[in-house]
Design an enzyme around this catalytic site. Structure first.
Site, PDB file in Angstrom:
ATOM      1  N   ARG A 151      97.321  54.396  -4.004  1.00  0.00           N
ATOM      2  CA  ARG A 151      98.143  54.273  -2.805  1.00  0.00           C
ATOM      3  C   ARG A 151      97.247  54.139  -1.574  1.00  0.00           C
ATOM      4  O   ARG A 151      96.126  54.652  -1.556  1.00  0.00           O
ATOM      5  CB  ARG A 151      99.056  55.496  -2.650  1.00  0.00           C
ATOM      6  CG  ARG A 151      99.978  55.728  -3.838  1.00  0.00           C
ATOM      7  CD  ARG A 151     100.747  57.038  -3.684  1.00  0.00           C
ATOM      8  NE  ARG A 151     101.663  57.269  -4.806  1.00  0.00           N
ATOM      9  CZ  ARG A 151     101.340  57.930  -5.915  1.00  0.00           C
ATOM     10  NH1 ARG A 151     100.105  58.435  -6.046  1.00  0.00           N
ATOM     11  NH2 ARG A 151     102.220  58.092  -6.889  1.00  0.00           N
ATOM     12  N   LYS A 175      99.964  62.558  -4.896  1.00  0.00           N
ATOM     13  CA  LYS A 175     101.154  63.300  -4.493  1.00  0.00           C
ATOM     14  C   LYS A 175     101.173  64.676  -5.152  1.00  0.00           C
ATOM     15  O   LYS A 175     100.772  64.827  -6.297  1.00  0.00           O
ATOM     16  CB  LYS A 175     102.412  62.523  -4.892  1.00  0.00           C
ATOM     17  CG  LYS A 175     102.651  61.270  -4.057  1.00  0.00           C
ATOM     18  CD  LYS A 175     103.971  60.625  -4.409  1.00  0.00           C
ATOM     19  CE  LYS A 175     104.262  59.442  -3.499  1.00  0.00           C
ATOM     20  NZ  LYS A 175     105.571  58.811  -3.811  1.00  0.00           N
ATOM     21  N   HIS A 246     101.214  48.439  -0.952  1.00  0.00           N
ATOM     22  CA  HIS A 246     102.020  48.808  -2.119  1.00  0.00           C
ATOM     23  C   HIS A 246     102.215  47.597  -3.023  1.00  0.00           C
ATOM     24  O   HIS A 246     102.305  47.735  -4.247  1.00  0.00           O
ATOM     25  CB  HIS A 246     103.370  49.384  -1.687  1.00  0.00           C
ATOM     26  CG  HIS A 246     103.916  50.395  -2.641  1.00  0.00           C
ATOM     27  ND1 HIS A 246     103.260  51.572  -2.931  1.00  0.00           N
ATOM     28  CD2 HIS A 246     105.039  50.408  -3.397  1.00  0.00           C
ATOM     29  CE1 HIS A 246     103.959  52.269  -3.810  1.00  0.00           C
ATOM     30  NE2 HIS A 246     105.043  51.578  -4.118  1.00  0.00           N
ATOM     31  N   ARG A 249      99.270  47.374  -5.149  1.00  0.00           N
ATOM     32  CA  ARG A 249      99.399  48.393  -6.204  1.00  0.00           C
ATOM     33  C   ARG A 249     100.299  47.860  -7.321  1.00  0.00           C
ATOM     34  O   ARG A 249      99.966  47.975  -8.503  1.00  0.00           O
ATOM     35  CB  ARG A 249      99.977  49.661  -5.582  1.00  0.00           C
ATOM     36  CG  ARG A 249     100.253  50.817  -6.543  1.00  0.00           C
ATOM     37  CD  ARG A 249     100.661  52.024  -5.689  1.00  0.00           C
ATOM     38  NE  ARG A 249     101.350  53.065  -6.439  1.00  0.00           N
ATOM     39  CZ  ARG A 249     100.754  54.031  -7.124  1.00  0.00           C
ATOM     40  NH1 ARG A 249      99.430  54.055  -7.211  1.00  0.00           N
ATOM     41  NH2 ARG A 249     101.458  54.971  -7.736  1.00  0.00           N
ATOM     42  N   HIS A 272     101.595  58.255 -11.591  1.00  0.00           N
ATOM     43  CA  HIS A 272     103.040  58.442 -11.710  1.00  0.00           C
ATOM     44  C   HIS A 272     103.335  59.730 -12.473  1.00  0.00           C
ATOM     45  O   HIS A 272     102.717  59.997 -13.502  1.00  0.00           O
ATOM     46  CB  HIS A 272     103.677  57.267 -12.455  1.00  0.00           C
ATOM     47  CG  HIS A 272     103.757  56.012 -11.647  1.00  0.00           C
ATOM     48  ND1 HIS A 272     103.861  54.756 -12.206  1.00  0.00           N
ATOM     49  CD2 HIS A 272     103.753  55.809 -10.302  1.00  0.00           C
ATOM     50  CE1 HIS A 272     103.917  53.849 -11.255  1.00  0.00           C
ATOM     51  NE2 HIS A 272     103.853  54.461 -10.098  1.00  0.00           N
ATOM     52  N   TYR A 281     107.242  48.141 -14.215  1.00  0.00           N
ATOM     53  CA  TYR A 281     106.314  47.011 -14.221  1.00  0.00           C
ATOM     54  C   TYR A 281     106.426  46.181 -15.494  1.00  0.00           C
ATOM     55  O   TYR A 281     106.077  45.006 -15.495  1.00  0.00           O
ATOM     56  CB  TYR A 281     104.877  47.513 -14.040  1.00  0.00           C
ATOM     57  CG  TYR A 281     104.671  48.229 -12.737  1.00  0.00           C
ATOM     58  CD1 TYR A 281     104.691  47.539 -11.532  1.00  0.00           C
ATOM     59  CD2 TYR A 281     104.487  49.609 -12.695  1.00  0.00           C
ATOM     60  CE1 TYR A 281     104.531  48.197 -10.326  1.00  0.00           C
ATOM     61  CE2 TYR A 281     104.325  50.278 -11.495  1.00  0.00           C
ATOM     62  CZ  TYR A 281     104.346  49.562 -10.318  1.00  0.00           C
ATOM     63  OH  TYR A 281     104.194  50.218  -9.126  1.00  0.00           O
TER      64      TYR A 281
END
Length: 300
Positions: A151, A175, A246, A249, A272, A281
């Site tokens: 990110r 995150k 993004h 990414r 993730h 994806y």
């Protein structure tokens, strides 16, 4: 109300580990809600946040054409805020417990074709040939985002010590303060060495600290500046979609899967928390396969 928002912002940062981008979005959502309440009832306070008011606010947003994804985020912002306010004793009860989250329509992310990604990287490399410090930095931004799929907030948060150049590894804080190790390839290594040797020393000041990426004034690079760099670089590629960090990414993940990478490895690289997010994806690659099939097969 601003003092309450300041305290909530501290909670998001310190206890929830939310990114600067998410915190800015949540606070903006809440200011929009408070403005809505004040229009209905001048001088409204937290006691004015009832379930009918929250529903009316979201309905007004939807009527104005706000995207489902944005409505979902605004609902999340409100639910997080009211739950926090009740725990802090600022509200007697939580009006958002029965507030339903709008279902966000899952759309395929815009991604670059591999030839478009190559053209964007070539453009960044060409711009850095003269050795301008900012051009060297911009080359590294584009190369590293595409090489790793991290990110933009993670990239801008990197310190020099987070980079193992000899082993081509990044130590990334994602995150929820989850740390992961992400590899990168030779082109990104070359861009990194050029930046550390010739670019960063020219911009560094006493305020730079350990930050890997710097702005023109020597401070840690703001993610918004990095977004501008990506938009401008990709925007120069003929036929490429308008994407930011993004989108790079998304492109990195898609190209990894197209190259045969295991889905769980891609999940780990991207950071993730669930495989379901990464599986989006796979739909991109299937959509591409179908497009090629429809165009090329005589019986399509």
């Amino acid at each position: 109300m601003e003092s309450v928002l300041d305290a909530f912002d501290q909670y998001l940062a310190l206890e929830r580990g939310r990114s600067d981008h998410t915190r800015r979005a949540y606070l903006g959502d809440l200011r929009s809600l408070f403005a809505f309440c004040n229009e209905r009832t001048p001088g409204a306070d937290l006691g004015s946040l009832t379930l009918p008011v929250l529903r009316a606010w979201l309905s007004a947003q939807a009527a104005a054409g706000t995207a489902r994804t944005t409505l979902a985020r605004r609902t999340s912002a409100v639910k997080t805020f009211t739950a926090w306010a009740v725990r802090r004793g600022l509200m007697a009860s939580d009006p958002a417990t029965r507030l339903q989250m709008p279902k966000a329509r899952r759309t395929l992310p815009a991604v670059l074709r591999q030839d478009q990604a190559r053209d964007a990287l070539d453009a960044a490399n060409s711009g850095a040939q003269q050795g301008d410090p900012l051009a060297l930095r911009d080359r590294l931004i584009v190369e590293m985002l595409y090489a790793t799929g991290i990110r933009v907030s993670e990239l801008c948060g990197l310190d020099i010590d987070d980079v193992d150049t000899s082993r081509r590894l990044l130590r990334v804080l994602g995150k929820g303060d989850k740390q992961r190790t992400v590899p990168f390839g030779e082109p990104a290594e070359q861009a990194l060495r050029a930046w550390l040797t010739s670019g960063r020393p020219a911009l560094a000041t006493a305020e730079s600290g350990p930050a890997l990426l710097l702005g023109a004034r020597g401070r840690r690079l703001d993610p918004r500046q990095a977004r501008t760099v990506v938009h401008e670089t990709v925007g120069a590629v003929a036929g490429a979609p308008d994407i930011g960090p993004h989108g790079l990414r998304h492109s990195a993940a898609t190209h990894l899967l197209e190259g045969g990478a295991d889905l769980r490895i891609v999940q780990e690289l991207l950071g993730h928390s669930t495989l379901a997010t990464t599986q989006l994806y796979t739909h991109v690659t299937v959509a591409r396969l179908r497009a090629v099939h429809d165009q090329a097969h005589p019986r399509a």
